[in-house]
Design an enzyme around this catalytic site. Structure first.
Site, PDB file in Angstrom:
ATOM      1  N   ASN A  62      31.528  15.398   8.628  1.00 50.07           N
ATOM      2  CA  ASN A  62      32.757  14.629   8.405  1.00 50.07           C
ATOM      3  C   ASN A  62      33.332  15.118   7.079  1.00 50.07           C
ATOM      4  OD1 ASN A  62      34.750  12.786   7.924  1.00 50.07           O
ATOM      5  ND2 ASN A  62      33.471  10.965   8.177  1.00 50.07           N
TER       6      ASN A  62
ATOM      7  N   LYS B 218      30.487  14.910   4.364  1.00 54.03           N
ATOM      8  CA  LYS B 218      29.342  14.090   4.773  1.00 54.03           C
ATOM      9  C   LYS B 218      28.636  14.802   5.910  1.00 54.03           C
ATOM     10  CE  LYS B 218      31.458   9.616   3.974  1.00 54.03           C
ATOM     11  NZ  LYS B 218      32.167   8.569   4.657  1.00 54.03           N
TER      12      LYS B 218
ATOM     13  N   ARG C  63      33.926  15.334  12.987  1.00 53.13           N
ATOM     14  CA  ARG C  63      34.909  14.271  13.082  1.00 53.13           C
ATOM     15  C   ARG C  63      36.272  14.876  12.781  1.00 53.13           C
ATOM     16  NH1 ARG C  63      36.807   9.802   8.863  1.00 53.13           N
ATOM     17  NH2 ARG C  63      38.063   8.592  10.309  1.00 53.13           N
TER      18      ARG C  63
ATOM     19  N   HIS D  70      39.913   4.923  14.648  1.00 46.09           N
ATOM     20  CA  HIS D  70      38.562   4.334  14.782  1.00 46.09           C
ATOM     21  C   HIS D  70      38.056   4.445  16.218  1.00 46.09           C
ATOM     22  CE1 HIS D  70      39.171   1.293  11.196  1.00 46.09           C
ATOM     23  NE2 HIS D  70      38.607   2.417  10.776  1.00 46.09           N
TER      24      HIS D  70
ATOM     25  N   HIS E 136      36.664  -3.704  14.708  1.00 48.75           N
ATOM     26  CA  HIS E 136      36.039  -2.862  13.673  1.00 48.75           C
ATOM     27  C   HIS E 136      36.571  -3.355  12.325  1.00 48.75           C
ATOM     28  CE1 HIS E 136      34.425   0.997  11.996  1.00 48.75           C
ATOM     29  NE2 HIS E 136      35.220   0.573  11.027  1.00 48.75           N
TER      30      HIS E 136
ATOM     31  N   GLY F  62      38.870  -0.174   6.356  1.00 48.59           N
ATOM     32  CA  GLY F  62      39.948  -0.155   7.340  1.00 48.59           C
ATOM     33  C   GLY F  62      39.539  -1.083   8.481  1.00 48.59           C
TER      34      GLY F  62
ATOM     35  N   ARG G 146      45.144  -1.964   2.740  1.00 47.19           N
ATOM     36  CA  ARG G 146      46.317  -1.681   3.587  1.00 47.19           C
ATOM     37  C   ARG G 146      46.901  -2.988   4.123  1.00 47.19           C
ATOM     38  NH1 ARG G 146      43.407   2.558   7.417  1.00 47.19           N
ATOM     39  NH2 ARG G 146      41.749   2.730   5.883  1.00 47.19           N
TER      40      ARG G 146
ATOM     41  N   ASP H 130      36.900  -5.527  -2.083  1.00 46.58           N
ATOM     42  CA  ASP H 130      35.593  -5.712  -1.448  1.00 46.58           C
ATOM     43  C   ASP H 130      35.474  -7.140  -0.914  1.00 46.58           C
ATOM     44  OD1 ASP H 130      32.694  -6.330  -1.193  1.00 46.58           O
ATOM     45  OD2 ASP H 130      32.487  -4.281  -1.958  1.00 46.58           O
TER      46      ASP H 130
ATOM     47  N   ARG I 141      33.037  -8.939  -0.098  1.00 44.85           N
ATOM     48  CA  ARG I 141      32.022  -9.801  -0.740  1.00 44.85           C
ATOM     49  C   ARG I 141      32.589 -10.459  -1.997  1.00 44.85           C
ATOM     50  NH1 ARG I 141      27.924  -4.913  -0.011  1.00 44.85           N
ATOM     51  NH2 ARG I 141      29.898  -3.939  -0.481  1.00 44.85           N
TER      52      ARG I 141
ATOM     53  N   GLY J 124      31.387  -2.857   8.295  1.00 43.84           N
ATOM     54  CA  GLY J 124      30.688  -3.514   7.190  1.00 43.84           C
ATOM     55  C   GLY J 124      30.865  -5.025   7.172  1.00 43.84           C
TER      56      GLY J 124
ATOM     57  N   GLU K 147      29.550  -6.600  10.758  1.00 48.05           N
ATOM     58  CA  GLU K 147      28.085  -6.566  10.939  1.00 48.05           C
ATOM     59  C   GLU K 147      27.360  -7.467   9.949  1.00 48.05           C
ATOM     60  OE1 GLU K 147      26.860  -2.406  10.764  1.00 48.05           O
ATOM     61  OE2 GLU K 147      28.617  -1.895  11.959  1.00 48.05           O
TER      62      GLU K 147
ATOM     63  N   GLU L 205      29.148   5.892  14.102  1.00 44.15           N
ATOM     64  CA  GLU L 205      30.102   6.943  14.491  1.00 44.15           C
ATOM     65  C   GLU L 205      29.437   8.319  14.513  1.00 44.15           C
ATOM     66  OE1 GLU L 205      32.744   4.792  11.671  1.00 44.15           O
ATOM     67  OE2 GLU L 205      34.308   5.872  12.748  1.00 44.15           O
TER      68      GLU L 205
HETATM   69  P1  ADP Z   1      34.295   1.827   5.643  1.00 42.27           P
HETATM   70  O1  ADP Z   1      35.456   1.293   6.415  1.00 42.27           O
HETATM   71  O2  ADP Z   1      34.705   2.493   4.371  1.00 42.27           O
HETATM   72  O3  ADP Z   1      33.292   2.597   6.466  1.00 42.27           O
HETATM   73  P2  ADP Z   1      32.383  -0.347   5.737  1.00 42.27           P
HETATM   74  O4  ADP Z   1      32.386  -0.381   7.224  1.00 42.27           O
HETATM   75  O5  ADP Z   1      31.117  -0.014   5.047  1.00 42.27           O
HETATM   76  O6  ADP Z   1      33.528   0.528   5.125  1.00 42.27           O
HETATM   77  O7  ADP Z   1      32.838  -1.803   5.255  1.00 42.27           O
HETATM   78  C1  ADP Z   1      33.068  -2.091   3.923  1.00 42.27           C
HETATM   79  C2  ADP Z   1      33.428  -3.563   3.813  1.00 42.27           C
HETATM   80  O8  ADP Z   1      32.330  -4.340   4.299  1.00 42.27           O
HETATM   81  C3  ADP Z   1      33.684  -4.009   2.387  1.00 42.27           C
HETATM   82  O9  ADP Z   1      34.844  -4.853   2.344  1.00 42.27           O
HETATM   83  C4  ADP Z   1      32.462  -4.820   2.062  1.00 42.27           C
HETATM   84  O10 ADP Z   1      32.735  -5.821   1.152  1.00 42.27           O
HETATM   85  C5  ADP Z   1      32.156  -5.421   3.418  1.00 42.27           C
HETATM   86  N1  ADP Z   1      30.804  -5.980   3.468  1.00 42.27           N
HETATM   87  C6  ADP Z   1      29.626  -5.343   3.441  1.00 42.27           C
HETATM   88  N2  ADP Z   1      28.611  -6.242   3.422  1.00 42.27           N
HETATM   89  C7  ADP Z   1      29.169  -7.476   3.443  1.00 42.27           C
HETATM   90  C8  ADP Z   1      28.689  -8.817   3.450  1.00 42.27           C
HETATM   91  N3  ADP Z   1      27.393  -9.083   3.429  1.00 42.27           N
HETATM   92  N4  ADP Z   1      29.585  -9.816   3.473  1.00 42.27           N
HETATM   93  C9  ADP Z   1      30.904  -9.565   3.483  1.00 42.27           C
HETATM   94  N5  ADP Z   1      31.426  -8.341   3.495  1.00 42.27           N
HETATM   95  C10 ADP Z   1      30.582  -7.305   3.469  1.00 42.27           C
END
Ligand code: ADP
Length: 427
Positions: free
Chosen positions: A24, A31, A108, A197, A225, A229, A258, A300, A302, A348, A351, A402
């Site tokens: 990627n 990556k 990718r 995606h 997803h 993004g 975004r 983020d 979190r 993220g 899941e 992916e």
């Molecule tokens: P990307 O789209 O760059 O691949 P990810 O799929 O890893 O990113 O998702 C990143 C997002 O997931 C971030 O907003 C991060 O805060 C969120 N995230 C990861 N773990 C948690 C969690 N336990 N609770 C809430 N959000 C989370």
């Protein structure tokens, strides 16, 4: 996912490559993940960061946890790939005796336009088309092509396969992918919805079918997803009916930085206020979404949740908008699917955040989807049903992968297995 040999096939497909490297390539990063397709195990993975910038470095991790982080003097993707290859065959940290053990490479590629409905083996014509589609994805397709050409230089004759983010969405009908503007803009400029995606949505749809022990060909799914993004897709029998990202990955859901859907006249208004196209582009792509609405200096999820729990009204508003937009799309897709079997959370946020899932599913009672709170709390980065048994619409958590999907597609293309054979079979 391993599919059992299908009874109706005249003969089983030829054996595929044993070791597949997935690449990627971004504008300043490369990556990689090396899969042993026997058991679909990751042998090694990592990233070369800051290619062409100051202080580039390699992060590498082997299947047994052995890892290294080191400076890497790299100016371009070919240099970066050589550093990766040195590591893969290194007697101390490597996993291969020689590079000949890599039998295929999957790449990718973000934009396949209307030309690519599925993954393809790369030849000069495919490269030319990827190049010509750079107009639609100027930040992505050129570095993707850089990664392909680096592999051609370093690996010689090993087959390369392009797996497109847009390909899975090519099954959309014109009523879904056209914008209601004069048709000539579609014909002349390719202005339409492409969706992104796609590799993740496809992987998650197939994995959900396998998890629910139902053929994908008999399922209607809404896959969400939710990462930095975010996008959502309505999938009927393995085919995309609609998706939230559009001509670019800017439309649809509220994302990390975004804006998602917005009245296009806002842009015209801002132009007339004196903002430049670049200013507006930056604002909508990099300063909006959770970052822009919450205004606490982070995108983020979190941090946004933590700030909301500490009482930040703006963080609460950002969360509310995120959930509101997602629920609106789920309702719309439930309607166009005429009733889905499951809404699936991945990425993220999808899941890992029981909190966001709880807020979303608690709004879906009118669709017959009810949260099993214990199952939701327990579902962390693993496949799980998080709705109660009486739910008509299931809620499912399904981790995406992916890279594995790209490796599988690479094998599928090179062994000549037809896509439809997979869809009709038990997934
Ligand atoms: P990307 O789209 O760059 O691949 P990810 O799929 O890893 O990113 O998702 C990143 C997002 O997931 C971030 O907003 C991060 O805060 C969120 N995230 C990861 N773990 C948690 C969690 N336990 N609770 C809430 N959000 C989370």
């Amino acid at each position: 996912m391993k599919t059992e040999p299908q009874a109706h096939k005249p003969e089983s497909p030829p054996e595929g490559p044993a070791n597949v490297l997935v690449i990627n390539a971004g504008s300043s990063s490369l990556k990689f993940t090396l899969f042993s397709m026997e058991g679909e195990a990751i042998r090694a993975k990592g990233i070369v960061e800051r290619i062409g910038l100051d202080a580039p470095r390699l992060l590498y991790k082997r299947f047994d946890g052995k890892a290294l982080k080191r400076k890497a003097e790299v100016r371009n993707h070919s240099d970066a790939l050589r550093v990766v290859c040195d590591c893969l065959v290194d007697p101390d940290v490597g996993v291969l005796k020689t590079l000949d053990w890599v039998e295929a490479i999957g790449h990718r590629v973000v934009h396949g336009g209307e030309k690519f409905h599925e993954a393809v083996q790369i030849d000069p014509e495919v490269k030319q088309t990827i190049q010509s589609l750079a107009e639609l994805a100027p930040l992505h397709n050129p570095p993707n092509l850089g990664g392909i050409e680096a592999c051609e230089r370093v690996f010689g004759d090993i087959p390369n396969v392009a797996v497109f983010d847009t390909a899975f969405h090519q099954s959309m009908l014109p009523s879904s992918y056209l914008y209601a503007i004069p048709y000539e803009y579609y014909e002349k400029y390719g202005v339409r919805k492409y969706g992104f995606h796609g590799t993740s949505h496809k992987y998650v749809a197939q994995s959900t079918a396998e998890f629910l022990e139902k053929p994908l060909a008999r399922l209607k799914l809404i896959t969400c997803h939710l990462g930095n993004g975010c996008s959502i897709t309505a999938i009927e029998r393995g085919r995309v009916l609609d998706t939230s990202m559009g001509m670019t990955p800017l439309s649809g859901l509220v994302m990390g930085t975004r804006c998602g859907d917005i009245d296009p006249a806002v842009i015209l208004y801002l132009v007339r206020q004196g903002l430049s196209a670049d200013d507006i582009d930056r604002m909508l792509n990099k300063k909006s979404g959770l970052l822009g609405v919450a205004g606490i200096g982070t995108s983020d999820m979190r941090d946004i949740i933590a700030a909301a729990e500490e009482g930040s009204e703006q963080a609460k508003r950002a969360l509310h908008m995120f959930v509101h937009k997602l629920v609106s799309y789920i309702g719309a897709y439930e309607t166009i699917l005429e009733g889905a079997d499951a809404v699936v959370f991945t990425g993220g946020i999808g899941e890992n955040s029981a909190y966001i899932r709880s807020r979303v599913v608690s709004k879906l009672g009118c669709l017959g989807c009810f949260l099993d709170e214990d199952a939701n709390e327990a579902a962390l980065d693993c496949a799980a049903v998080i709705s109660t048994p009486k739910s008509i619409l299931k809620a499912v958590v399904m981790p995406t992968n992916e890279e594995l999907m790209i490796a599988r597609e690479t094998v599928r293309v090179l062994t000549g297995v037809e896509e439809d054979d997979e869809k009709d079979g038990d997934s």
